[in-house]
Design an enzyme around this catalytic site. Structure first.
Site, short mmCIF file in Angstrom:
data_model
loop_
_atom_site.label_atom_id
_atom_site.label_comp_id
_atom_site.label_asym_id
_atom_site.label_seq_id
_atom_site.Cartn_x
_atom_site.Cartn_y
_atom_site.Cartn_z
N LYS A 195 -2.49 7.02 1.21
CA LYS A 195 -2.58 7.24 2.72
C LYS A 195 -1.46 8.55 2.79
CE LYS A 195 -2.06 4.81 7.11
NZ LYS A 195 -3.32 5.51 7.78
N ARG A 231 0.87 -1.28 -0.06
CA ARG A 231 -0.02 0.15 -0.11
C ARG A 231 0.96 1.30 -0.01
NH1 ARG A 231 -4.49 0.96 4.59
NH2 ARG A 231 -2.68 1.23 5.94
N GLU A 284 -16.31 6.10 5.37
CA GLU A 284 -15.38 5.75 6.44
C GLU A 284 -15.47 6.58 7.40
OE1 GLU A 284 -11.36 5.47 5.48
OE2 GLU A 284 -11.07 7.38 4.51
N1 PMP Z 1 -9.27 4.90 7.29
C1 PMP Z 1 -8.69 5.93 7.47
C2 PMP Z 1 -8.87 7.35 6.94
C3 PMP Z 1 -7.23 5.54 8.21
O1 PMP Z 1 -6.55 6.69 8.55
C4 PMP Z 1 -6.96 4.42 8.67
C5 PMP Z 1 -5.66 3.92 9.48
N2 PMP Z 1 -5.78 4.27 10.75
C6 PMP Z 1 -8.12 3.32 8.38
C7 PMP Z 1 -9.00 3.75 7.59
C8 PMP Z 1 -7.85 1.75 8.86
O2 PMP Z 1 -6.96 1.38 7.86
P1 PMP Z 1 -5.81 0.20 8.22
O3 PMP Z 1 -6.84 -0.85 8.66
O4 PMP Z 1 -4.81 -0.07 7.13
O5 PMP Z 1 -5.02 0.62 9.56
#
Ligand code: PMP
Length: 290
Positions: free
Chosen positions: A149, A50, A182
């Site tokens: 990200k 990622r 989200e």
């Molecule tokens: N959405 C956002 C905006 C995030 O910053 C994160 C990570 N904290 C997630 C979803 C969850 O992602 P992950 O499962 O890869 O930690």
């Protein structure tokens, strides 16, 4: 604490980045938040993939290979002698001048921090969270795509602050069409009549690694899981809701915008997924100390 910066390790006091780094000046960079459980880094390959996808999307060429990055991360854990930790891996555009253009940035800055974990309070998992919908919308995929990200988290910070003002720990973020995207730092799942749903990434969400793990677990547990556009209504009438993230793992939600979800307590499926995820973190991962 030993912090990795561009191939070298520094003590906490000496781990410094230039004020001309575009990661700081413009939020021009990308990162990962990763966890290690019992001496193994969980879903490390997926996080590294990622990171490189985020880099590609913003035209940032990471100067080391995925293999070298993986080794640097594992070495950072070893240097700190940590078996259980939260790892922050950051790649910025690098040191440039005050201009917006990355042209003058010679080399991306890479730093890795492995820190002991600050867990969420136990009662969040026992009683579930109350959340509200933020009025700050998630950035449109046509602007800064939330799938990247990036170091540009102000959109999420603004939403998180709204939650704080409302006295809750997490907020739901909608996209510009008013559909559920989200949360400020987590993905969201709902279950109704045994059918599980989550919004597709193109609705404006990060492709969470924990979300990815949930897809695998749903298959293992024989639960029907669909990526479908979702409205707040779909959340209000759900039997169960939970959030997923590296830090939060699987965390139940019992109230959305004042509506009680299901029975108002942690649902049976949510409990099952919390347990299954916990097991998965313990039975897989890349060993830190081979
Ligand atoms: N959405 C956002 C905006 C995030 O910053 C994160 C990570 N904290 C997630 C979803 C969850 O992602 P992950 O499962 O890869 O930690």
């Amino acid at each position: 604490m030993k912090i990795y910066i561009d191939g070298k390790f520094y003590g906490k006091e000496d781990a410094k980045i230039s004020v001309f780094d575009h990661g700081l000046l413009y939020g021009d960079g990308i990162f990962e938040g990763i966890r290690a459980y019992n001496g193994r880094v969980f879903m490390l390959e997926e996080h590294i993939d990622r990171l490189y996808d985020s880099a590609k999307a913003i035209l940032l060429e990471i100067p080391i290979s995925k293999k070298e990055m993986t080794e640097a991360l594992l070495e950072t854990c070893r240097q700190n002698n940590l078996k259980e930790c939260y790892i922050r891996l950051v790649v910025t555009r690098g040191t440039g001048n005050l201009g917006l253009s990355p042209d003058r940035c010679e080399r991306p800055t890479i730093f890795i921090i492995a820190a002991s974990l600050e867990l969420y309070p136990e009662n969040f998992y026992k009683e579930g969270l109350a959340v509200v919908t933020a009025s700050t919308q998630r950035t449109s995929p046509a602007a800064l795509n939330p799938a990247v990200k990036s170091l540009n988290y102000l959109n999420n910070v603004m939403a998180k602050l709204e939650g704080k003002l409302a006295g809750v720990h997490e907020v739901i973020m909608l996209n510009s069409e008013g559909l559920v995207a989200e949360c400020s730092g987590d993905n969201i799942f709902a279950i109704k009549n045994g059918r599980m749903t989550t919004p597709p990434i193109y609705m404006g969400a990060l492709g969470g690694i924990t979300r990815m793990a949930l897809f695998k677990l749903a298959k293992e547990l024989g639960v029907e899981l669909h990526e479908v556009p979702m409205t707040r209504y779909d959340l209000f009438v759900a039997d169960e809701i939970f959030l997923t993230g590296t830090g939060a793992e699987v965390i139940p939600v019992v109230k959305v915008d004042g509506r009680t979800i299901g029975e108002g307590s942690v649902g049976a499926w949510t409990r099952k997924f919390m347990g299954a995820y916990h097991d998965l973190t313990r039975r897989s991962g890349t060993p830190i100390f081979p």
